[in-house]
Structure formats: structure tokens, C-alpha cells
Design a protein around this motif. Structure first.
Motif, PDB file in Angstrom:
ATOM      1  N   GLU A 187    -109.917  34.386 -39.870  1.00  0.00           N
ATOM      2  CA  GLU A 187    -109.658  33.757 -41.173  1.00  0.00           C
ATOM      3  C   GLU A 187    -110.307  32.376 -41.250  1.00  0.00           C
ATOM      4  O   GLU A 187    -110.884  32.014 -42.286  1.00  0.00           O
ATOM      5  CB  GLU A 187    -108.154  33.690 -41.414  1.00  0.00           C
ATOM      6  CG  GLU A 187    -107.566  35.084 -41.587  1.00  0.00           C
ATOM      7  CD  GLU A 187    -106.063  35.129 -41.637  1.00  0.00           C
ATOM      8  OE1 GLU A 187    -105.517  36.242 -41.678  1.00  0.00           O
ATOM      9  OE2 GLU A 187    -105.417  34.053 -41.619  1.00  0.00           O
ATOM     10  N   ARG A 204    -113.958  33.158 -41.771  1.00  0.00           N
ATOM     11  CA  ARG A 204    -114.284  33.578 -43.142  1.00  0.00           C
ATOM     12  C   ARG A 204    -114.343  32.370 -44.075  1.00  0.00           C
ATOM     13  O   ARG A 204    -115.254  32.256 -44.897  1.00  0.00           O
ATOM     14  CB  ARG A 204    -113.259  34.606 -43.641  1.00  0.00           C
ATOM     15  CG  ARG A 204    -113.452  35.028 -45.117  1.00  0.00           C
ATOM     16  CD  ARG A 204    -114.765  35.740 -45.353  1.00  0.00           C
ATOM     17  NE  ARG A 204    -114.794  37.043 -44.740  1.00  0.00           N
ATOM     18  CZ  ARG A 204    -114.451  38.168 -45.357  1.00  0.00           C
ATOM     19  NH1 ARG A 204    -114.062  38.156 -46.622  1.00  0.00           N
ATOM     20  NH2 ARG A 204    -114.521  39.316 -44.723  1.00  0.00           N
ATOM     21  N   TYR A 225    -117.482  30.991 -46.208  1.00  0.00           N
ATOM     22  CA  TYR A 225    -117.433  30.718 -47.638  1.00  0.00           C
ATOM     23  C   TYR A 225    -117.959  29.319 -47.967  1.00  0.00           C
ATOM     24  O   TYR A 225    -118.553  29.118 -49.039  1.00  0.00           O
ATOM     25  CB  TYR A 225    -115.998  30.850 -48.148  1.00  0.00           C
ATOM     26  CG  TYR A 225    -115.514  32.269 -48.365  1.00  0.00           C
ATOM     27  CD1 TYR A 225    -116.397  33.308 -48.629  1.00  0.00           C
ATOM     28  CD2 TYR A 225    -114.149  32.564 -48.336  1.00  0.00           C
ATOM     29  CE1 TYR A 225    -115.942  34.595 -48.836  1.00  0.00           C
ATOM     30  CE2 TYR A 225    -113.686  33.854 -48.544  1.00  0.00           C
ATOM     31  CZ  TYR A 225    -114.584  34.869 -48.794  1.00  0.00           C
ATOM     32  OH  TYR A 225    -114.129  36.155 -49.002  1.00  0.00           O
ATOM     33  N   SER A 246    -117.844  39.697 -51.922  1.00  0.00           N
ATOM     34  CA  SER A 246    -117.020  40.784 -51.395  1.00  0.00           C
ATOM     35  C   SER A 246    -117.896  41.916 -50.875  1.00  0.00           C
ATOM     36  O   SER A 246    -117.624  42.509 -49.823  1.00  0.00           O
ATOM     37  CB  SER A 246    -116.068  41.308 -52.474  1.00  0.00           C
ATOM     38  OG  SER A 246    -115.159  40.306 -52.872  1.00  0.00           O
ATOM     39  N   SER A 264    -118.899  37.318 -40.723  1.00  0.00           N
ATOM     40  CA  SER A 264    -118.902  35.941 -41.215  1.00  0.00           C
ATOM     41  C   SER A 264    -120.110  35.178 -40.695  1.00  0.00           C
ATOM     42  O   SER A 264    -120.701  34.354 -41.410  1.00  0.00           O
ATOM     43  CB  SER A 264    -117.611  35.232 -40.793  1.00  0.00           C
ATOM     44  OG  SER A 264    -116.498  35.773 -41.475  1.00  0.00           O
ATOM     45  N   TYR A 311    -111.136  32.903 -51.177  1.00  0.00           N
ATOM     46  CA  TYR A 311    -110.326  32.958 -49.959  1.00  0.00           C
ATOM     47  C   TYR A 311    -108.923  33.487 -50.259  1.00  0.00           C
ATOM     48  O   TYR A 311    -108.364  34.251 -49.465  1.00  0.00           O
ATOM     49  CB  TYR A 311    -110.239  31.594 -49.277  1.00  0.00           C
ATOM     50  CG  TYR A 311    -109.525  31.714 -47.944  1.00  0.00           C
ATOM     51  CD1 TYR A 311    -110.172  32.263 -46.850  1.00  0.00           C
ATOM     52  CD2 TYR A 311    -108.189  31.346 -47.814  1.00  0.00           C
ATOM     53  CE1 TYR A 311    -109.515  32.437 -45.634  1.00  0.00           C
ATOM     54  CE2 TYR A 311    -107.514  31.512 -46.608  1.00  0.00           C
ATOM     55  CZ  TYR A 311    -108.191  32.057 -45.519  1.00  0.00           C
ATOM     56  OH  TYR A 311    -107.527  32.242 -44.318  1.00  0.00           O
ATOM     57  N   LYS A 370    -108.097  35.650 -52.564  1.00  0.00           N
ATOM     58  CA  LYS A 370    -108.218  37.102 -52.733  1.00  0.00           C
ATOM     59  C   LYS A 370    -108.335  37.785 -51.377  1.00  0.00           C
ATOM     60  O   LYS A 370    -107.666  38.797 -51.110  1.00  0.00           O
ATOM     61  CB  LYS A 370    -109.430  37.425 -53.600  1.00  0.00           C
ATOM     62  CG  LYS A 370    -109.618  38.915 -53.854  1.00  0.00           C
ATOM     63  CD  LYS A 370    -110.817  39.176 -54.766  1.00  0.00           C
ATOM     64  CE  LYS A 370    -111.003  40.668 -54.990  1.00  0.00           C
ATOM     65  NZ  LYS A 370    -112.184  40.940 -55.874  1.00  0.00           N
ATOM     66  N   TYR A 371    -109.178  37.240 -50.506  1.00  0.00           N
ATOM     67  CA  TYR A 371    -109.357  37.807 -49.160  1.00  0.00           C
ATOM     68  C   TYR A 371    -108.040  37.782 -48.382  1.00  0.00           C
ATOM     69  O   TYR A 371    -107.632  38.795 -47.793  1.00  0.00           O
ATOM     70  CB  TYR A 371    -110.431  37.007 -48.431  1.00  0.00           C
ATOM     71  CG  TYR A 371    -110.382  37.095 -46.922  1.00  0.00           C
ATOM     72  CD1 TYR A 371    -110.832  38.236 -46.255  1.00  0.00           C
ATOM     73  CD2 TYR A 371    -109.908  36.031 -46.167  1.00  0.00           C
ATOM     74  CE1 TYR A 371    -110.792  38.313 -44.867  1.00  0.00           C
ATOM     75  CE2 TYR A 371    -109.866  36.096 -44.780  1.00  0.00           C
ATOM     76  CZ  TYR A 371    -110.312  37.234 -44.134  1.00  0.00           C
ATOM     77  OH  TYR A 371    -110.269  37.305 -42.766  1.00  0.00           O
ATOM     78  N   GLN A 373    -105.300  40.212 -49.908  1.00  0.00           N
ATOM     79  CA  GLN A 373    -105.570  41.619 -49.621  1.00  0.00           C
ATOM     80  C   GLN A 373    -105.271  41.943 -48.160  1.00  0.00           C
ATOM     81  O   GLN A 373    -104.675  42.981 -47.855  1.00  0.00           O
ATOM     82  CB  GLN A 373    -107.031  41.945 -49.947  1.00  0.00           C
ATOM     83  CG  GLN A 373    -107.327  42.017 -51.429  1.00  0.00           C
ATOM     84  CD  GLN A 373    -108.787  42.312 -51.728  1.00  0.00           C
ATOM     85  OE1 GLN A 373    -109.660  42.144 -50.870  1.00  0.00           O
ATOM     86  NE2 GLN A 373    -109.063  42.747 -52.947  1.00  0.00           N
ATOM     87  N   LYS A 374    -105.654  41.045 -47.281  1.00  0.00           N
ATOM     88  CA  LYS A 374    -105.448  41.281 -45.860  1.00  0.00           C
ATOM     89  C   LYS A 374    -103.967  41.314 -45.502  1.00  0.00           C
ATOM     90  O   LYS A 374    -103.530  42.125 -44.676  1.00  0.00           O
ATOM     91  CB  LYS A 374    -106.156  40.178 -45.062  1.00  0.00           C
ATOM     92  CG  LYS A 374    -106.025  40.325 -43.565  1.00  0.00           C
ATOM     93  CD  LYS A 374    -106.809  39.234 -42.844  1.00  0.00           C
ATOM     94  CE  LYS A 374    -106.646  39.360 -41.333  1.00  0.00           C
ATOM     95  NZ  LYS A 374    -107.394  38.320 -40.601  1.00  0.00           N
TER      96      LYS A 374
END
Length: 218
Positions: free
Chosen positions: A30, A33, A37, A50, A58, A106, A108-109, A112-113
Motif C-alpha cells: 500500500e 502503490r 501514484y 486502474s 507499482s 488511493y 478507491k484502491y 476495494q482491497k
């Protein structure tokens, strides 16, 4: 909190914290990622991030041609429940455009995770105008010394219990730009866009250790 427009030619400390002080980085992937970003979303291009991460890691993000960036970074640091960025906008409205993309992507990522919904950060982001050279030098140290409290939570109150070990911990912390300044390999940061106060690795290390030794006056 933002009160005036963030304009080109000026420097800003941006920061955001997890809602209700919750942890927003739970494992290395995380952090990685979010750092990816910082690079890939810092441009009006490459909006379909996405899709990119469905087939790439990453680390792959740093190999793309992202186009002209919104902002330049002077420093960054990610902590378990918050982040710090030192930036200057390169285009009109660059900070707001970039930060909106960064926090939306971030969140959204992460959601979802972790199978959750709703806001991840306590507010869109907060900013502080860097007023002068002394403020800028302080901010460089403040951002890069944030990880010290993970190793020695009370160092700011009574000084480090072991200066050598604490300095080494800060140098080796993988989620800040300090490693870029020590190695000279600038991927996220762009020192040429900021005033040069510290000219080499030795000066940077001495500056950071001085702050560790005498604690944070704030």
C-alpha cells in the motif's frame, strides 16, 4: 487548511490524515502503490491508472512517460495514518488537480482491497504556505524525521535514546524521500525546482542529525 490559492512559484507543505486517525497504509504494497501514484498521477495524462495496475507492478509506474507534471516534489513521507508532501505547483491549479486525483485513486484502491466504503482521509487535504528559507529548511527536516517516532516515540520530548541507531532508522526508512537525497537518485523528488540549502549527502546527514540531537522546537 487552505485559505488562499496555491500559486506557481511558491512552496507548500501538504498533508492528509486517515479519517478518525485510522491507519491508511497497512502493508508495504500500500505504501508502494501510494508512492507510485505520486509519480504516475502527477500529470494530465495516464488517467486510466486502474488499467495500468492490472498488468503492471507499482515499480513499473516509474518507467512510463507521464507527460508534463502538475507539481514538483521537494520531499515526501508516508506514515501509517498520514502523509506529508512538500511541493511547488508547475501549472495553474496544479496542486488541487493532482491532490484530487491522488486521494481519489488511493481511496478507491484501498476501499476495494479492504472491502469498505466511504472517505479514507479526514479531509481533502490541508496545506501550509512555506514562508521563508528558515521555514523551508525546518520543513525538510520535519518531513524526513517523521519516521523517528516509530522507533523512539518520545525523542522529541527528551532527545533520542540512541542517536546513532535513530539516525540509521530514519536513513533506512523506505517510504520517504530521504533515501532519494542520500542516494542522489531522484525519482519522485525534483530538487532543481527548489532552493538549494544543502549541497551534498554529508551536509544533508549533518542537518538531519542536528535536528535529531536537539529535538523539534515546535
Amino acid at each position: 487548511m487552505r485559505k488562499t490559492p496555491l500559486v506557481q512559484g511558491e512552496y507548500y507543505h501538504l498533508y492528509g490524515r486517515g479519517v478518525d486517525k485510522r491507519v491508511v497504509f497497512t502493508e508495504p504494497s500500500e505504501y508502494e502503490r501510494f508512492i507510485a501514484y505520486l509519480y504516475i498521477l502527477n500529470s494530465a495524462q495516464n488517467s486510466r491508472h486502474s488499467d495500468f495496475f492490472r498488468t503492471h507492478t507499482s515499480q513499473d509506474a516509474f518507467n512510463i512517460d507521464r507527460g508534463d507534471p502538475f507539481v514538483a516534489f521537494g520531499a515526501f513521507c508516508l506514515m501509517p495514518n498520514h502523509f506529508h508532501l512538500y511541493v511547488t505547483p508547475l501549472v495553474e491549479g496544479g496542486v488541487s488537480k493532482f491532490m484530487q486525483r491522488l486521494q481519489t485513486a488511493y481511496t478507491k484502491y484501498f476501499n476495494q482491497k479492504h472491502v469498505r466504503t466511504g472517505a479514507l482521509f479526514g479531509s481533502t487535504f490541508k496545506s501550509e504556505h512555506v514562508k521563508n528559507d528558515n521555514h523551508a529548511k525546518y520543513l525538510f527536516s520535519y518531513i524526513h524525521l517523521n519516521p523517528a517516532k516509530l522507533k523512539d516515540p518520545r525523542w522529541r520530548d527528551r532527545g533520542p535514546s540512541d542517536l546513532k541507531k535513530l539516525a540509521a532508522f530514519v536513513e533506512e526508512y523506505p517510504y520517504s524521500s530521504y533515501t532519494e537525497y542520500l542516494s542522489g537518485d531522484h525519482i519522485i523528488t525534483e530538487p532543481a525546482n527548489f532552493p538549494e540549502y544543502l549541497h551534498n549527502k554529508s551536509e544533508i546527514q549533518t542537518h538531519i542529525k542536528d535536528w535529531l540531537r536537539f529535538q523539534d522546537p515546535a
